[in-house]
Design a protein around this motif. Structure first.
Motif, PDB file in Angstrom:
ATOM      1  N   GLY A   1      -3.506  -1.157  -3.490  1.00  0.00           N
ATOM      2  CA  GLY A   1      -4.591  -1.408  -4.431  1.00  0.00           C
ATOM      3  C   GLY A   1      -5.853  -0.646  -4.074  1.00  0.00           C
ATOM      4  O   GLY A   1      -5.821   0.453  -3.526  1.00  0.00           O
ATOM      5  N   ILE A   2      -6.972  -1.257  -4.367  1.00  0.00           N
ATOM      6  CA  ILE A   2      -8.277  -0.644  -4.118  1.00  0.00           C
ATOM      7  C   ILE A   2      -9.115  -1.579  -3.256  1.00  0.00           C
ATOM      8  O   ILE A   2      -8.811  -2.765  -3.116  1.00  0.00           O
ATOM      9  N   ALA A   3     -10.155  -1.035  -2.657  1.00  0.00           N
ATOM     10  CA  ALA A   3     -11.082  -1.871  -1.898  1.00  0.00           C
ATOM     11  C   ALA A   3     -11.757  -2.854  -2.865  1.00  0.00           C
ATOM     12  O   ALA A   3     -12.154  -2.486  -3.966  1.00  0.00           O
ATOM     13  N   THR A   4     -11.859  -4.102  -2.431  1.00  0.00           N
ATOM     14  CA  THR A   4     -12.346  -5.169  -3.303  1.00  0.00           C
ATOM     15  C   THR A   4     -13.680  -5.705  -2.811  1.00  0.00           C
ATOM     16  O   THR A   4     -13.862  -5.932  -1.612  1.00  0.00           O
TER      17      THR A   4
ATOM     18  N   SER B   1      -6.864  -4.676   2.194  1.00  0.00           N
ATOM     19  CA  SER B   1      -5.674  -5.272   2.796  1.00  0.00           C
ATOM     20  C   SER B   1      -4.885  -4.169   3.479  1.00  0.00           C
ATOM     21  O   SER B   1      -4.634  -3.114   2.888  1.00  0.00           O
ATOM     22  N   ILE B   2      -4.496  -4.409   4.737  1.00  0.00           N
ATOM     23  CA  ILE B   2      -3.727  -3.420   5.483  1.00  0.00           C
ATOM     24  C   ILE B   2      -2.494  -4.085   6.082  1.00  0.00           C
ATOM     25  O   ILE B   2      -2.448  -5.309   6.263  1.00  0.00           O
ATOM     26  N   ALA B   3      -1.488  -3.275   6.387  1.00  0.00           N
ATOM     27  CA  ALA B   3      -0.262  -3.783   6.995  1.00  0.00           C
ATOM     28  C   ALA B   3       0.382  -2.683   7.813  1.00  0.00           C
ATOM     29  O   ALA B   3       0.176  -1.490   7.561  1.00  0.00           O
ATOM     30  N   ARG B   4       1.162  -3.087   8.808  1.00  0.00           N
ATOM     31  CA  ARG B   4       1.944  -2.115   9.576  1.00  0.00           C
ATOM     32  C   ARG B   4       3.262  -1.828   8.867  1.00  0.00           C
ATOM     33  O   ARG B   4       3.877  -0.788   9.101  1.00  0.00           O
ATOM     34  N   HIS B   5       3.706  -2.761   8.045  1.00  0.00           N
ATOM     35  CA  HIS B   5       4.920  -2.588   7.234  1.00  0.00           C
ATOM     36  C   HIS B   5       4.637  -3.181   5.859  1.00  0.00           C
ATOM     37  O   HIS B   5       4.106  -4.286   5.759  1.00  0.00           O
ATOM     38  N   PRO B   6       4.983  -2.481   4.779  1.00  0.00           N
ATOM     39  CA  PRO B   6       4.565  -2.935   3.442  1.00  0.00           C
ATOM     40  C   PRO B   6       5.138  -4.278   3.011  1.00  0.00           C
ATOM     41  O   PRO B   6       4.562  -4.943   2.145  1.00  0.00           O
ATOM     42  N   LEU B   7       6.265  -4.708   3.590  1.00  0.00           N
ATOM     43  CA  LEU B   7       6.884  -5.962   3.173  1.00  0.00           C
ATOM     44  C   LEU B   7       6.668  -7.086   4.176  1.00  0.00           C
ATOM     45  O   LEU B   7       7.250  -8.163   4.040  1.00  0.00           O
ATOM     46  N   ARG B   8       5.816  -6.853   5.161  1.00  0.00           N
ATOM     47  CA  ARG B   8       5.553  -7.898   6.144  1.00  0.00           C
ATOM     48  C   ARG B   8       4.113  -8.374   6.021  1.00  0.00           C
ATOM     49  O   ARG B   8       3.579  -8.447   4.932  1.00  0.00           O
ATOM     50  N   GLN B   9       3.488  -8.699   7.132  1.00  0.00           N
ATOM     51  CA  GLN B   9       2.172  -9.321   7.080  1.00  0.00           C
ATOM     52  C   GLN B   9       1.088  -8.361   6.578  1.00  0.00           C
ATOM     53  O   GLN B   9       1.012  -7.226   7.029  1.00  0.00           O
ATOM     54  N   TRP B  10       0.259  -8.877   5.681  1.00  0.00           N
ATOM     55  CA  TRP B  10      -0.915  -8.162   5.204  1.00  0.00           C
ATOM     56  C   TRP B  10      -2.158  -8.942   5.620  1.00  0.00           C
ATOM     57  O   TRP B  10      -2.185 -10.170   5.551  1.00  0.00           O
ATOM     58  N   HIS B  11      -3.175  -8.228   6.065  1.00  0.00           N
ATOM     59  CA  HIS B  11      -4.427  -8.854   6.485  1.00  0.00           C
ATOM     60  C   HIS B  11      -5.593  -8.076   5.887  1.00  0.00           C
ATOM     61  O   HIS B  11      -5.563  -6.850   5.817  1.00  0.00           O
TER      62      HIS B  11
ATOM     63  N   ARG C   1     -10.674   3.835  12.292  1.00  0.00           N
ATOM     64  CA  ARG C   1     -11.343   4.831  11.442  1.00  0.00           C
ATOM     65  C   ARG C   1     -10.284   5.538  10.594  1.00  0.00           C
ATOM     66  O   ARG C   1      -9.267   6.010  11.113  1.00  0.00           O
ATOM     67  N   ALA C   2     -10.511   5.570   9.275  1.00  0.00           N
ATOM     68  CA  ALA C   2      -9.636   6.288   8.348  1.00  0.00           C
ATOM     69  C   ALA C   2     -10.460   7.341   7.635  1.00  0.00           C
ATOM     70  O   ALA C   2     -11.619   7.107   7.278  1.00  0.00           O
ATOM     71  N   GLY C   3      -9.876   8.505   7.426  1.00  0.00           N
ATOM     72  CA  GLY C   3     -10.639   9.629   6.893  1.00  0.00           C
ATOM     73  C   GLY C   3     -10.503   9.865   5.416  1.00  0.00           C
ATOM     74  O   GLY C   3     -10.962  10.884   4.911  1.00  0.00           O
ATOM     75  N   ARG C   4      -9.858   8.944   4.703  1.00  0.00           N
ATOM     76  CA  ARG C   4      -9.636   9.165   3.275  1.00  0.00           C
ATOM     77  C   ARG C   4     -10.356   8.114   2.448  1.00  0.00           C
ATOM     78  O   ARG C   4     -10.323   6.935   2.756  1.00  0.00           O
ATOM     79  N   GLY C   5     -10.980   8.587   1.354  1.00  0.00           N
ATOM     80  CA  GLY C   5     -11.626   7.666   0.433  1.00  0.00           C
ATOM     81  C   GLY C   5     -12.962   7.177   0.946  1.00  0.00           C
ATOM     82  O   GLY C   5     -13.206   7.132   2.152  1.00  0.00           O
ATOM     83  N   THR C   6     -13.826   6.809   0.027  1.00  0.00           N
ATOM     84  CA  THR C   6     -15.128   6.234   0.375  1.00  0.00           C
ATOM     85  C   THR C   6     -15.309   4.971  -0.443  1.00  0.00           C
ATOM     86  O   THR C   6     -15.814   5.012  -1.569  1.00  0.00           O
ATOM     87  N   PRO C   7     -14.867   3.832   0.067  1.00  0.00           N
ATOM     88  CA  PRO C   7     -14.942   2.582  -0.699  1.00  0.00           C
ATOM     89  C   PRO C   7     -16.363   2.078  -0.850  1.00  0.00           C
ATOM     90  O   PRO C   7     -17.277   2.504  -0.140  1.00  0.00           O
TER      91      PRO C   7
END
Length: 444
Positions: free
Chosen positions: A318-321, A269-279, A256-262
């Motif tokens: 980016g933005i929710a797609t 796309s989310i990642a634990r580190h910006p230069l590693r894996q994105w899912h 659960r994230a409390g910012r934005g309403t996509p």
């Protein structure tokens, strides 16, 4: 007549449905293009190849391909096509346009428009053709440009081959981390080299013009500006946000994230580190509440680590797609057929209720796996949902189950979200019967 046992989603509740008899398949000539190998995205790849072949033949007649700048422009035009159809803002605009299509239009036309998410075929076609043109460029440029520029071209050609080879579906599935690293860092390297190559070529051919004036008058440079800005925008919106994670079972984590309403039905796309894996995961807005939710199911090392050791923050870019299921809103009524964590991408649509629908969810013990709260939320929004508990009743015939829900609900189309094997079997199984069906195509 046999009976199908289908759980209604209420613990202990079971209803009996008549055994489903599928209708006759379409004539062979009508169902050929319904086969997964001939799906719309693959046809678009072929279209791009044929257009480029026509351009090549036309250029041969006019002796264009002996000029380095002309070949470079055609190559960059193909790369621009591949980049722009993946641009998040473009994808969202296309989705919203399709969602506004009048439902009074003929079903066959709306069925075709609902396949808009297959435009990823243009990405593949543009990338492949751009690579072929660039390999040709290295041949044409030999002997016509300086050694420094030729070296830049050769390095670019090697990077392009590495990206194309690692993007092949089988290798990408087996070595996804390798594919992602080569695609990202190779792409960044290519963008830099494209600019270096363009500036060097213009500098060699500018004559008496100043370099800035020559660059401004070169079409390839403006194509590069467009593709570079398009590629940079998502990274310019990179940020780290706090999250809360609950784990109803060892199989899934609810984020659960409390910012934005996509937009409902979109992905992030989310990642634990910006230069590693994105899912990418489907985002689930809660009506009337800011923020969004995601369901992360155990499906590999990254998701397993996320569930076992959940972070307090994640990176988003980016933005929710808009997701595939958004295109299903062109129909008057649909059936959502999902398995397991496929509930994530369609839950937003169930809650938003933008189109009348029937939900069929096939999963292991839903309460034990996903929690009573999520099951209650689904049944509150869609009381007649069919939830098939595979722990209690085994795995059903997905095509027959989908057809039963389609026929009984009076729907115009079926939207399936599952693994690749099940999704393609349901989509192909229904479309060969003449029933509109949508499903993810794993082209990203």
């Amino acid at each position: 007549m046999g009976l199908l046992r289908v759980s209604t989603g209420v613990p202990g509740g079971v209803e009996l449905l008549p055994e489903v008899v599928l209708p006759e398949v379409l004539p062979r000539w009508r169902r050929v293009l319904k086969h997964p190998r001939f799906m719309q995205s693959n046809r678009l790849v072929l279209l791009v190849l044929l257009v480029n072949l026509a351009v090549f033949g036309w250029g041969l007649q006019r002796h264009w391909w002996s000029e380095v700048a002309t070949v470079a422009l055609v190559a960059q035009g193909n790369f621009a096509l591949g980049v722009l159809v993946r641009q998040q803002f473009f994808v969202n605009v296309l989705s919203r346009l399709v969602m506004k299509v009048p439902k009074s239009l003929p079903l066959r036309l709306r069925w075709a428009l609902a396949k808009g998410y297959h435009l990823g075929g243009l990405h593949v076609g543009g990338a492949v053709c751009g690579t072929l043109w660039f390999l040709g460029l290295t041949v044409v440029a030999t002997g016509q440009v300086s050694r420094g520029l030729l070296l830049v071209y050769y390095v670019q050609a090697l990077l392009l081959l590495a990206i194309v080879m690692t993007a092949r579906p089988r290798l990408r599935a087996k070595r996804h981390d390798l594919f992602e690293r080569v695609h990202r860092f190779g792409g960044w390297g290519l963008s830099t080299l494209f600019w270096i190559g363009a500036v060097l070529l213009v500098d060699e051919r500018r004559g008496a013009d100043s370099l800035p004036a020559a660059l401004a008058g070169t079409p390839t440079v403006w194509v590069l500006v467009l593709t570079t800005v398009s590629s940079l925008v998502p990274w310019m919106l990179l940020r780290r946000i706090p999250i809360e994670v609950s784990r109803p079972s060892s199989h899934v984590a609810l984020v659960r994230a409390g910012r934005g309403t996509p937009m409902a039905g979109s992905t992030r796309s989310i990642a634990r580190h910006p230069l590693r894996q994105w899912h990418s995961f489907a985002v689930i807005p809660t009506p009337g509440v800011p923020g969004f939710r995601m369901a992360v199911s155990r499906a590999g090392d990254w998701t397993g680590e996320f569930i076992d050791d959940p972070p307090t923050h994640i990176w988003v870019r980016g933005i929710a797609t808009a997701g595939m299921a958004n295109y299903g809103t062109v129909f008057r009524r649909v059936v959502y057929v999902v398995t397991g964590s496929g509930i994530g991408p369609v839950l937003a649509h169930v809650l938003a209720g933008r189109v009348p629908h029937k939900l069929v969810w096939v999963t292991r013990d839903p309460v034990k796996t996903y929690g009573q709260e999520l099951v209650d939320e689904i049944l509150t929004a869609q009381p007649d949902s069919l939830i098939w508990d595979t722990d209690a009743h085994g795995k059903p015939d997905m095509v027959k189950l989908a057809y039963s829900a389609y026929e009984s609900s009076g729907a115009e189309a079926v939207i399936c979200v599952s693994n690749k094997k099940v999704t393609w079997s349901v989509v192909h199984g229904l479309e060969r019967l003449g029933i509109p069906a949508l499903g993810p195509i794993w082209d990203s």
